[in-house]
Write a protein that holds these residues in place. Structure first.
Motif, mmCIF file in Angstrom:
data_model
loop_
_atom_site.group_PDB
_atom_site.id
_atom_site.type_symbol
_atom_site.label_atom_id
_atom_site.label_comp_id
_atom_site.label_asym_id
_atom_site.label_seq_id
_atom_site.Cartn_x
_atom_site.Cartn_y
_atom_site.Cartn_z
ATOM 1 N N ILE A 155 -7.437 -7.636 12.755
ATOM 2 C CA ILE A 155 -5.709 -7.709 11.809
ATOM 3 C C ILE A 155 -5.028 -8.677 11.792
ATOM 4 O O ILE A 155 -4.455 -9.103 12.645
ATOM 5 N N SER B 132 -0.435 -3.763 12.573
ATOM 6 C CA SER B 132 -1.203 -4.645 12.247
ATOM 7 C C SER B 132 -1.879 -5.807 14.009
ATOM 8 O O SER B 132 -2.328 -6.155 13.778
ATOM 9 N N GLY C 44 -6.520 0.901 5.107
ATOM 10 C CA GLY C 44 -5.744 1.542 3.983
ATOM 11 C C GLY C 44 -5.028 2.738 3.713
ATOM 12 O O GLY C 44 -4.031 2.939 3.613
ATOM 13 N N ALA D 24 -11.416 -2.046 6.046
ATOM 14 C CA ALA D 24 -10.567 -2.417 5.077
ATOM 15 C C ALA D 24 -9.850 -0.695 4.437
ATOM 16 O O ALA D 24 -8.943 -0.488 4.982
ATOM 17 N N ARG E 39 -8.767 -11.271 2.821
ATOM 18 C CA ARG E 39 -7.380 -10.451 1.796
ATOM 19 C C ARG E 39 -8.003 -9.283 1.033
ATOM 20 O O ARG E 39 -8.817 -9.499 0.155
ATOM 21 N N THR F 168 -5.968 -5.869 -1.291
ATOM 22 C CA THR F 168 -5.197 -5.085 -1.449
ATOM 23 C C THR F 168 -5.834 -4.185 -2.044
ATOM 24 O O THR F 168 -6.613 -3.689 -3.633
ATOM 25 N N SER G 91 -2.559 -9.781 9.172
ATOM 26 C CA SER G 91 -1.920 -9.703 8.451
ATOM 27 C C SER G 91 -1.830 -8.287 8.153
ATOM 28 O O SER G 91 -3.149 -8.066 7.361
ATOM 29 N N LEU G 92 -0.348 -7.251 7.795
ATOM 30 C CA LEU G 92 -1.047 -6.494 7.295
ATOM 31 C C LEU G 92 0.446 -6.186 6.626
ATOM 32 O O LEU G 92 1.536 -6.013 7.362
ATOM 33 N N VAL H 18 -0.863 -1.588 -0.214
ATOM 34 C CA VAL H 18 -1.548 -1.949 0.876
ATOM 35 C C VAL H 18 -2.367 -3.743 0.614
ATOM 36 O O VAL H 18 -2.818 -3.243 0.631
ATOM 37 N N THR H 19 -1.673 -4.382 1.664
ATOM 38 C CA THR H 19 -2.592 -5.575 1.920
ATOM 39 C C THR H 19 -2.654 -5.607 3.501
ATOM 40 O O THR H 19 -1.770 -5.545 4.549
ATOM 41 N N ILE H 20 -4.589 -6.001 3.666
ATOM 42 C CA ILE H 20 -5.032 -5.346 4.950
ATOM 43 C C ILE H 20 -5.746 -7.106 4.821
ATOM 44 O O ILE H 20 -6.292 -8.334 4.479
#
Length: 204
Positions: A76, A71, A44, A40, A128, A130, A78-79, A158-160
């Motif tokens: 993955i 995405s 990022g 992640a 998840r 961030t 969601s992003l 950024v959130t992955i």
């Protein structure tokens, strides 16, 4: 007497097997989560560098296409990228997709520290993460060229969300292997203990 000895050996082996399963499962899960966090963080960095390149090339209106392409990468789920308050003040109100979505987003913007959350169900597991984007200077990029901030200020985050269900599947396979090995070892102990103890018990 023979049954008591064999029973004790079986109990000892069973407890040892259960302890081994617990330790191995915990270690495997911890390694899997840590590996997912590393992945992640790498994603990022790709997002951060890509957005920076879009800004330098004055092409930020195309950032949605870039983020959608990331995405769609394997695993993955969601992003999304959110703007920090200082960026909003300089460049205007963020779109709905760039606003903080929950308390984790808000905390990361405030603390400038990464946070993650593991969500597990019977059929799936997701992680998840961030990650904050802080103003910095490197050999090729200086965030202060485009942003009216100080070094270290949080520009956004950024959130992955990663699908790591394969960790649970691999963990179950490992548990089943250890269970099979434990049962096999118990059967061997019963067999050899019976053969070894039989002459002594007959003598007694």
């Amino acid at each position: 007497m023979k049954q008591k000895i064999i029973s004790k050996l079986v109990v000892i082996m069973l407890l040892a097997g259960l302890l081994l399963m617990a330790i191995q499962s915990y270690n495997f899960r911890s390694f899997g989560v840590q590996n997912a966090l590393t992945n992640a963080s790498s994603i990022g960095e790709v997002v951060k560098n890509g957005l920076t390149a879009h800004m330098i090339n004055n092409n930020m209106e195309q950032r949605g296409i870039f983020l959608n392409s990331i995405s769609n990468m394997k695993k993955i789920k969601s992003l999304w990228v959110i703007r920090g308050e200082n960026v909003i003040q300089q460049y205007g109100t963020a779109s709905n997709n760039e606003l903080a979505r929950d308390d984790i987003d808000k905390r990361v913007l405030k603390s400038s520290e990464m946070e993650y959350k593991l969500t597990e169900t019977f059929s799936a597991t997701s992680l998840r993460v961030t990650i904050p984007y802080n103003a910095e200077q490197t050999s090729s990029i200086n965030c202060l060229d485009c942003h009216n901030v100080k070094y270290g200020d949080t520009l956004g985050a950024v959130t992955i969300v990663l699908d790591i269900s394969d960790i649970k599947t691999s963990g179950l396979i490992l548990v089943m292997f250890i269970l099979f090995f434990t049962i096999f070892a118990i059967l061997l102990i019963i067999y050899f203990a019976t053969k070894t103890l039989k002459p002594d018990l007959e003598t007694i």
